[in-house]
Motif scaffolding. Structure first.
Motif, PDB file in Angstrom:
ATOM      1  N   ARG A 126      47.177  29.690  47.317  1.00 39.71           N
ATOM      2  CA  ARG A 126      48.317  28.783  47.521  1.00 39.71           C
ATOM      3  C   ARG A 126      47.762  27.431  47.978  1.00 39.71           C
ATOM      4  N   GLY A 127      48.224  26.349  47.336  1.00 43.33           N
ATOM      5  CA  GLY A 127      47.735  25.029  47.735  1.00 43.33           C
ATOM      6  C   GLY A 127      48.275  23.958  46.809  1.00 43.33           C
ATOM      7  N   ARG A 128      47.537  22.811  46.729  1.00 40.77           N
ATOM      8  CA  ARG A 128      48.015  21.703  45.903  1.00 40.77           C
ATOM      9  C   ARG A 128      46.865  21.081  45.116  1.00 40.77           C
ATOM     10  N   ILE A 129      47.224  20.378  44.040  1.00 43.87           N
ATOM     11  CA  ILE A 129      46.225  19.710  43.191  1.00 43.87           C
ATOM     12  C   ILE A 129      45.902  18.355  43.817  1.00 43.87           C
ATOM     13  N   LEU A 130      44.597  18.086  44.001  1.00 50.18           N
ATOM     14  CA  LEU A 130      44.160  16.796  44.564  1.00 50.18           C
ATOM     15  C   LEU A 130      44.028  15.733  43.472  1.00 50.18           C
ATOM     16  N   SER A 131      43.445  16.134  42.314  1.00 49.00           N
ATOM     17  CA  SER A 131      43.243  15.159  41.234  1.00 49.00           C
ATOM     18  C   SER A 131      42.870  15.891  39.950  1.00 49.00           C
ATOM     19  N   PHE A 132      42.923  15.173  38.817  1.00 51.14           N
ATOM     20  CA  PHE A 132      42.527  15.704  37.514  1.00 51.14           C
ATOM     21  C   PHE A 132      41.295  14.956  37.005  1.00 51.14           C
ATOM     22  N   GLU A 133      40.441  15.667  36.260  1.00 51.84           N
ATOM     23  CA  GLU A 133      39.328  15.011  35.559  1.00 51.84           C
ATOM     24  C   GLU A 133      39.274  15.537  34.134  1.00 51.84           C
ATOM     25  N   GLU A 134      38.806  14.695  33.213  1.00 52.60           N
ATOM     26  CA  GLU A 134      38.669  15.122  31.817  1.00 52.60           C
ATOM     27  C   GLU A 134      37.228  14.989  31.366  1.00 52.60           C
ATOM     28  N   TYR A 135      36.787  15.960  30.544  1.00 47.96           N
ATOM     29  CA  TYR A 135      35.425  15.913  29.994  1.00 47.96           C
ATOM     30  C   TYR A 135      35.533  16.111  28.484  1.00 47.96           C
ATOM     31  N   SER A 136      34.887  15.243  27.718  1.00 44.57           N
ATOM     32  CA  SER A 136      34.939  15.357  26.256  1.00 44.57           C
ATOM     33  C   SER A 136      34.072  16.532  25.803  1.00 44.57           C
ATOM     34  N   MET A 137      34.574  17.268  24.796  1.00 49.72           N
ATOM     35  CA  MET A 137      33.818  18.408  24.247  1.00 49.72           C
ATOM     36  C   MET A 137      33.682  18.252  22.734  1.00 49.72           C
ATOM     37  N   TYR A 174      52.113  20.144  35.618  1.00 48.43           N
ATOM     38  CA  TYR A 174      51.460  20.243  36.927  1.00 48.43           C
ATOM     39  C   TYR A 174      51.193  18.847  37.494  1.00 48.43           C
ATOM     40  N   LYS A 175      51.616  18.626  38.731  1.00 43.99           N
ATOM     41  CA  LYS A 175      51.532  17.301  39.352  1.00 43.99           C
ATOM     42  C   LYS A 175      50.658  17.331  40.609  1.00 43.99           C
ATOM     43  N   VAL A 176      49.995  16.215  40.852  1.00 46.10           N
ATOM     44  CA  VAL A 176      49.190  16.051  42.074  1.00 46.10           C
ATOM     45  C   VAL A 176      50.130  16.095  43.281  1.00 46.10           C
ATOM     46  N   GLY A 177      49.687  16.808  44.331  1.00 45.43           N
ATOM     47  CA  GLY A 177      50.443  16.828  45.585  1.00 45.43           C
ATOM     48  C   GLY A 177      51.541  17.886  45.657  1.00 45.43           C
ATOM     49  N   GLN A 178      51.864  18.543  44.521  1.00 45.15           N
ATOM     50  CA  GLN A 178      52.923  19.577  44.494  1.00 45.15           C
ATOM     51  C   GLN A 178      52.348  20.899  45.010  1.00 45.15           C
ATOM     52  N   ASP A 179      53.166  21.711  45.707  1.00 43.04           N
ATOM     53  CA  ASP A 179      52.736  23.009  46.243  1.00 43.04           C
ATOM     54  C   ASP A 179      52.818  24.087  45.154  1.00 43.04           C
ATOM     55  N   TYR A 180      51.682  24.762  44.870  1.00 42.57           N
ATOM     56  CA  TYR A 180      51.671  25.770  43.806  1.00 42.57           C
ATOM     57  C   TYR A 180      51.079  27.099  44.287  1.00 42.57           C
TER      58      TYR A 180
END
Length: 700
Positions: A66-77, A110-116
């Protein structure tokens, strides 16, 4: 609440709609609320506990955070492919949530800061814990106290393409259960559920989809399995009871001249205790005034044909004719020969009728049969053709019943004024739980002893690198006057497999054994050619018979003492056991050599071990049933038996099969005509089930 509610269309359930409805219809044949309720989970995962990221370990199964998303990152494949990583925290540690596709979906939902609440299997990558393609719910929408065990449903590719992964199915199931506000109708009365401590049907169907703990899950499964098996058994026993009431049988009270002459002057050896017991059971059946319907099980070489012949002699002594039906021409000819040898100079006429008996000979046999001049007719399914008419058929023996359908067995009944007594034989040992279900309308007799003088076959496992010692052993046996079978799994080499081709193998074996004569037999040969090769081997003109599994049924060469099965890992237990039964038919010590590669799966090693440890066909059949399940067992498919069981498993639920049969028998004993009001619930439910797609007729 009544059954009408459960017959409602799934179309209007929340989350369904016309497209998903069509997928459920086509992929799973689910159309109504009732159908959907019986789409049971195949496993559960405990969702009652929340873990801290600091507690995670790489070898853990599924966990919940249980927690929250701090940030997203993308990596090209590469071309148009991305890996999305969400850095997730529970306030004390950080883990990564990873997706390899579905970029738009991830950012939309999915959003940053939301409780999931995050659920998935942890792994380690780059020194940090990560969960790939996790299940994610808003913490505010998920009641953990209600979660308990999360169900997992089997889904198809087409379902997944429409968002109907296990989680999607689960949401629709939850919507359905929410709509069922009243208790679901009961299908078993209290006089059954009470003494057996079974939970109600309503409770079982709710718990099976959403158990709070393993106890609820087990209780739900037991109740639903029992119910399923109970109605299968009730139907079989009802059918058998009706049959016995409606069809009287001939009374064979006389043990006369032919039987006594045979018993005292022609018996090749003393009967075993098992043969005597079975003859006693058959004799009692024939004297009751009802049609005998008996299944005779016994391993290859246990003396079933002798018992069948003595039963036919009882019919002849009472003024009737008998017939014996075998699945192949070779086997029919073999039975004819065996019976004639047994009878010797006794004044009885035994004839053969198969597809190859044509013209004048066929006409003579049909005329003699109608005039009552033939005592025993041996043949293939040609016996059930319309032109074949008996003067007075009183006894029918069917060999290897699993090769014939139920309808073919029933067709023999029409050959006589009253249905003849039926003795159904099989050398494919059938586990008790399966016999109770497939042949539930038959009484079962078992010959579980070998005739005196027979030595148990020694089964040995060899790897395909040990051929030198194997060939030396074969030479030794042939020089002692014995003969050898060498079996290949296939006729033509397939591109994808490494199986030795029979043709190449035959040529190679001719080079290995230039001093001996070899025969070759496979399924692509013309019947006449195949028969001639087998007869050469039977007459002792060839030393080695190189063959495929066409020799599995219907070859009797007492002088053959060695069975070599190449690539034995490719065969099932029942087939290995049947092939082994081709040797050990004389007084000499016989051997079965199972040759395999070194690379064996755990299950294959277990199969080979079982074969080396025991010659007991019933033990092998039980093991085969557990390893492969009833649908794969030889016999259950040929006879068209469709076990449309949603949750019970004939192989693993043996005790429940037995319990269900006992309970069903109690009902039949007190209400054989299905008329008593106190059992109305059961008879009405059985009528409902008989309208479904379960192949009840085939089961019975």
């Amino acid at each position: 609440m009544n059954y009408e509610l459960l017959s409602q269309d799934i179309m209007f359930l929340p989350g369904m709609g016309p497209r998903r409805k069509e997928i459920f219809n086509k992929e799973l044949d689910i159309r109504t609320w009732g159908d959907l309720l019986q789409y049971f989970p195949y496993k559960y995962v405990d969702r009652s506990r929340i873990y801290r990221i600091s507690e995670l370990q790489a070898d853990m199964p599924f966990v919940q955070l249980r927690g929250r998303i701090l940030s997203f990152e993308e990596y090209s494949m590469g071309a148009r492919k991305k890996r999305i990583v969400a850095h997730f925290t529970d306030g004390q540690g950080i883990a990564d949530l990873v997706w390899f596709n579905g970029t738009k979906y991830v950012y939309d939902h999915y959003k940053v800061g939301q409780d999931y609440i995050v659920f998935g299997k942890p792994g380690i990558y780059g020194g940090r814990f990560q969960i790939t393609h996790p299940d994610i719910d808003k913490a505010s929408e998920l009641q953990l106290s209600e979660m308990g065990m999360q169900p997992y449903y089997t889904t198809t590719d087409k379902m997944k393409q429409s968002g109907l992964q296990s989680r999607g199915v689960e949401k629709i199931m939850k919507a359905l259960l929410d709509k069922l506000t009243q208790p679901l109708p009961e299908t078993l009365p209290p006089y059954i559920t009470g003494p057996l401590h079974l939970c109600s049907r309503d409770q079982a169907l709710r718990w099976i989809h959403y158990p709070h703990n393993t106890d609820e899950m087990q209780r739900a499964r037991t109740r639903l399995k029992f119910e399923e098996l109970f109605y299968v058994q009730l139907n079989i026993l009802r059918y058998a009871s009706d049959h016995r009431r409606k069809f009287g049988g001939y009374v064979f009270a006389r043990i006369g001249e032919h039987f006594n002459n045979f018993y005292h002057h022609h018996l090749p050896f003393s009967l075993t205790g098992a043969q005597k017991r079975v003859m006693h059971e058959i004799r009692a059946d024939m004297n009751t005034g009802r049609q005998m319907n008996r299944l005779l099980q016994g391993d290859v070489g246990s003396g079933k044909t002798l018992v069948a012949l003595m039963s036919m002699l009882i019919a002849i002594d009472n003024g009737f004719q008998a017939c014996m039906m075998a699945p192949t021409e070779i086997l029919a000819e073999q039975h004819l020969q065996t019976i004639r040898n047994f009878l010797g100079d006794m004044p009885l006429r035994v004839e053969l009728l198969t597809g190859i008996v044509k013209g004048k000979k066929r006409e003579q046999i049909l005329n003699s049969l109608l005039l009552g001049e033939i005592d025993i007719l041996v043949g293939t399914h040609a016996l059930i053709e319309d032109p074949v008419q008996f003067k007075r058929l009183g006894m029918a023996v069917i060999d290897e019943q699993h090769r014939f359908g139920v309808a073919q067995r029933a067709k023999l009944w029409t050959k006589s004024e009253k249905p003849p007594h039926m003795l159904v034989m099989t050398a494919t040992p059938i586990p008790r739980t399966l016999a109770m279900t497939i042949y539930g309308d038959l009484d079962v007799s078992v010959i579980d002893e070998l005739p005196p003088g027979r030595k148990p076959i020694q089964t040995i496992h060899r790897f395909d690198t040990q051929t030198t010692s194997l060939y030396d052993g074969i030479r030794k046996q042939i020089r002692q006057g014995r003969q050898v079978y060498i079996v290949f799994p296939l006729i033509k080499e397939s591109e994808k497999s490494d199986l030795k081709n029979l043709e190449e193998g035959y040529v190679a074996l001719c080079d290995v054994f230039p001093e001996f004569k070899l025969s070759k037999v496979h399924g692509k040969m013309k019947p006449q050619e195949k028969d001639e090769e087998m007869q050469r081997f039977a007459r002792g003109e060839t030393n080695i018979l190189v063959a495929t599994t066409v020799i599995e049924v219907g070859v009797n060469v007492p002088n053959a003492s060695v069975m070599v099965i190449l690539d034995a890992q490719r065969f099932g237990l029942s087939q290995l056991h049947q092939l082994r039964g081709r040797v050990g038919r004389g007084a000499d010590q016989s051997y079965c050599i199972l040759v395999t590669t070194y690379k064996l799966s755990k299950e294959t090693s277990r199969r080979i071990d079982i074969m080396c440890q025991t010659n007991d066909g019933f033990e092998i059949a039980e093991a085969d049933l557990k390893l492969r399940g009833p649908g794969d067992l030889e016999g259950t498919q040929q006879s068209g038996i469709a076990f449309d069981l949603k949750i019970a498993d004939i192989a693993r639920d043996g005790q429940l099969v037995q319990l269900a049969r006992e309970e069903a028998q109690k009902i039949i004993n007190v209400d054989p005509t299905c008329e008593k009001q106190e059992y109305a619930l059961l008879w009405n439910r059985l009528k409902e089930l008989r309208k479904t797609n379960i192949n009840w007729a085939a089961i019975s």
